[in-house]
Scaffold this motif. Structure first.
Motif, PDB file in Angstrom:
ATOM      1  N   UNK A  26       0.825  -1.216   0.000  1.00 34.15           N
ATOM      2  CA  UNK A  26       0.000   0.000   0.000  1.00 34.15           C
ATOM      3  C   UNK A  26       0.855   1.260   0.000  1.00 34.15           C
ATOM      4  N   UNK A  27       0.252   2.358  -0.471  1.00 32.66           N
ATOM      5  CA  UNK A  27       0.903   3.669  -0.431  1.00 32.66           C
ATOM      6  C   UNK A  27       0.973   4.174   1.008  1.00 32.66           C
ATOM      7  N   UNK A  28      -0.118   3.974   1.750  1.00 32.67           N
ATOM      8  CA  UNK A  28      -0.171   4.398   3.159  1.00 32.67           C
ATOM      9  C   UNK A  28      -1.245   3.608   3.882  1.00 32.67           C
ATOM     10  N   UNK A  29      -1.180   3.629   5.209  1.00 28.57           N
ATOM     11  CA  UNK A  29      -2.245   3.027   6.001  1.00 28.57           C
ATOM     12  C   UNK A  29      -2.356   3.758   7.328  1.00 28.57           C
ATOM     13  N   UNK A  30      -3.559   3.691   7.892  1.00 31.49           N
ATOM     14  CA  UNK A  30      -3.840   4.308   9.189  1.00 31.49           C
ATOM     15  C   UNK A  30      -4.423   3.253  10.099  1.00 31.49           C
ATOM     16  N   UNK A  31      -4.097   3.370  11.381  1.00 28.81           N
ATOM     17  CA  UNK A  31      -4.579   2.413  12.376  1.00 28.81           C
ATOM     18  C   UNK A  31      -5.587   3.093  13.294  1.00 28.81           C
ATOM     19  N   UNK A  32      -6.571   2.333  13.730  1.00 26.33           N
ATOM     20  CA  UNK A  32      -7.562   2.783  14.715  1.00 26.33           C
ATOM     21  C   UNK A  32      -8.228   4.101  14.296  1.00 26.33           C
ATOM     22  N   UNK A  33      -8.824   4.094  13.116  1.00 19.83           N
ATOM     23  CA  UNK A  33      -9.481   5.284  12.578  1.00 19.83           C
ATOM     24  C   UNK A  33     -10.913   5.330  13.089  1.00 19.83           C
ATOM     25  N   UNK A  34     -11.241   6.385  13.817  1.00 17.19           N
ATOM     26  CA  UNK A  34     -12.589   6.549  14.363  1.00 17.19           C
ATOM     27  C   UNK A  34     -13.507   7.127  13.296  1.00 17.19           C
ATOM     28  N   UNK A  35     -14.706   6.569  13.196  1.00 21.49           N
ATOM     29  CA  UNK A  35     -15.740   7.084  12.305  1.00 21.49           C
ATOM     30  C   UNK A  35     -16.760   7.770  13.199  1.00 21.49           C
ATOM     31  N   UNK A  36     -16.899   9.081  13.026  1.00 22.21           N
ATOM     32  CA  UNK A  36     -17.754   9.875  13.906  1.00 22.21           C
ATOM     33  C   UNK A  36     -18.843  10.601  13.144  1.00 22.21           C
ATOM     34  N   UNK A  37     -19.941  10.823  13.818  1.00 20.43           N
ATOM     35  CA  UNK A  37     -21.017  11.687  13.327  1.00 20.43           C
ATOM     36  C   UNK A  37     -21.305  12.658  14.460  1.00 20.43           C
ATOM     37  N   UNK A  42     -19.280   6.268  15.783  1.00 18.97           N
ATOM     38  CA  UNK A  42     -20.126   5.251  15.161  1.00 18.97           C
ATOM     39  C   UNK A  42     -19.411   3.907  15.058  1.00 18.97           C
ATOM     40  N   UNK A  43     -18.132   3.955  14.727  1.00 18.41           N
ATOM     41  CA  UNK A  43     -17.366   2.720  14.528  1.00 18.41           C
ATOM     42  C   UNK A  43     -15.878   3.066  14.512  1.00 18.41           C
ATOM     43  N   UNK A  44     -15.052   2.020  14.462  1.00 21.06           N
ATOM     44  CA  UNK A  44     -13.618   2.221  14.360  1.00 21.06           C
ATOM     45  C   UNK A  44     -13.047   1.217  13.364  1.00 21.06           C
ATOM     46  N   UNK A  45     -12.243   1.716  12.427  1.00 19.70           N
ATOM     47  CA  UNK A  45     -11.550   0.861  11.468  1.00 19.70           C
ATOM     48  C   UNK A  45     -10.212   0.487  12.094  1.00 19.70           C
ATOM     49  N   UNK A  46      -9.938  -0.815  12.202  1.00 21.57           N
ATOM     50  CA  UNK A  46      -8.650  -1.231  12.774  1.00 21.57           C
ATOM     51  C   UNK A  46      -7.507  -0.788  11.873  1.00 21.57           C
ATOM     52  N   UNK A  47      -7.599  -1.093  10.573  1.00 23.77           N
ATOM     53  CA  UNK A  47      -6.579  -0.649   9.614  1.00 23.77           C
ATOM     54  C   UNK A  47      -7.279  -0.205   8.339  1.00 23.77           C
ATOM     55  N   UNK A  48      -6.980   1.009   7.917  1.00 23.19           N
ATOM     56  CA  UNK A  48      -7.480   1.560   6.663  1.00 23.19           C
ATOM     57  C   UNK A  48      -6.255   1.733   5.765  1.00 23.19           C
ATOM     58  N   UNK A  49      -6.167   0.926   4.706  1.00 22.24           N
ATOM     59  CA  UNK A  49      -4.986   0.919   3.836  1.00 22.24           C
ATOM     60  C   UNK A  49      -5.354   1.533   2.490  1.00 22.24           C
ATOM     61  N   UNK A  50      -4.491   2.423   2.008  1.00 22.64           N
ATOM     62  CA  UNK A  50      -4.773   3.170   0.788  1.00 22.64           C
ATOM     63  C   UNK A  50      -3.743   2.857  -0.284  1.00 22.64           C
ATOM     64  N   UNK A  51      -4.252   2.595  -1.495  1.00 20.35           N
ATOM     65  CA  UNK A  51      -3.394   2.408  -2.664  1.00 20.35           C
ATOM     66  C   UNK A  51      -4.044   3.146  -3.820  1.00 20.35           C
ATOM     67  N   UNK A  79     -21.159   3.304   6.508  1.00 23.03           N
ATOM     68  CA  UNK A  79     -20.783   4.651   6.935  1.00 23.03           C
ATOM     69  C   UNK A  79     -19.792   5.321   5.987  1.00 23.03           C
ATOM     70  N   UNK A  80     -18.851   4.552   5.442  1.00 23.82           N
ATOM     71  CA  UNK A  80     -17.772   5.133   4.642  1.00 23.82           C
ATOM     72  C   UNK A  80     -17.967   4.996   3.135  1.00 23.82           C
ATOM     73  N   UNK A  81     -18.862   4.117   2.713  1.00 25.07           N
ATOM     74  CA  UNK A  81     -19.021   3.798   1.292  1.00 25.07           C
ATOM     75  C   UNK A  81     -19.367   4.973   0.400  1.00 25.07           C
ATOM     76  N   UNK A  82     -20.085   5.950   0.905  1.00 20.63           N
ATOM     77  CA  UNK A  82     -20.463   7.097   0.086  1.00 20.63           C
ATOM     78  C   UNK A  82     -19.308   8.032  -0.199  1.00 20.63           C
ATOM     79  N   UNK A  83     -18.363   8.139   0.723  1.00 14.86           N
ATOM     80  CA  UNK A  83     -17.276   9.086   0.565  1.00 14.86           C
ATOM     81  C   UNK A  83     -15.947   8.483   0.175  1.00 14.86           C
TER      82      UNK A  83
END
Length: 105
Positions: A26-37, A42-51, A79-83
């Protein structure tokens, strides 16, 4: 074992282990990403990996609890699919050190 890894929970050690395994893909990744409204979590992503412009989501569990991981990934996708352009969903089982693709339909 370093002092820093001694302070991590078992789950966090597995998150670190997963990141070590996937970092070259991957190009980058983030750990423990909080999804808030607003002010509510609302939820937490353990690992969000971007390529490129795609994103892969990883849910980490200490034991093979694939049903719970699938439920959490489905919620994150909602929660994240739209954006975000979510390409894949993965489950990482720490006890077996295995990565499984999750199909959400």
């Amino acid at each position: 074992m370093s002092l820093n890894s001694a302070k991590l929970s078992k789950h966090d050690r597995y998150v670190e282990e997963l990141c070590t395994k996937i970092k070259g893909s991957y190009d980058s990744f983030s750990k423990h990403v909080a999804v808030r409204a607003r002010k509510r979590m609302l939820a937490e992503v353990d690992v969000l990996a971007k390529k490129g412009d795609s994103v892969d989501l990883y849910e980490v569990k200490c034991s093979p609890r694939i049903t719970k991981a699938r439920r959490q990934l489905r919620k994150l996708g909602k929660y994240l699919g739209g954006g975000m352009n979510i390409a894949n969903y993965y489950f990482y089982c720490g006890s077996s050190h295995s990565i499984m693709t999750i199909l959400l339909k």
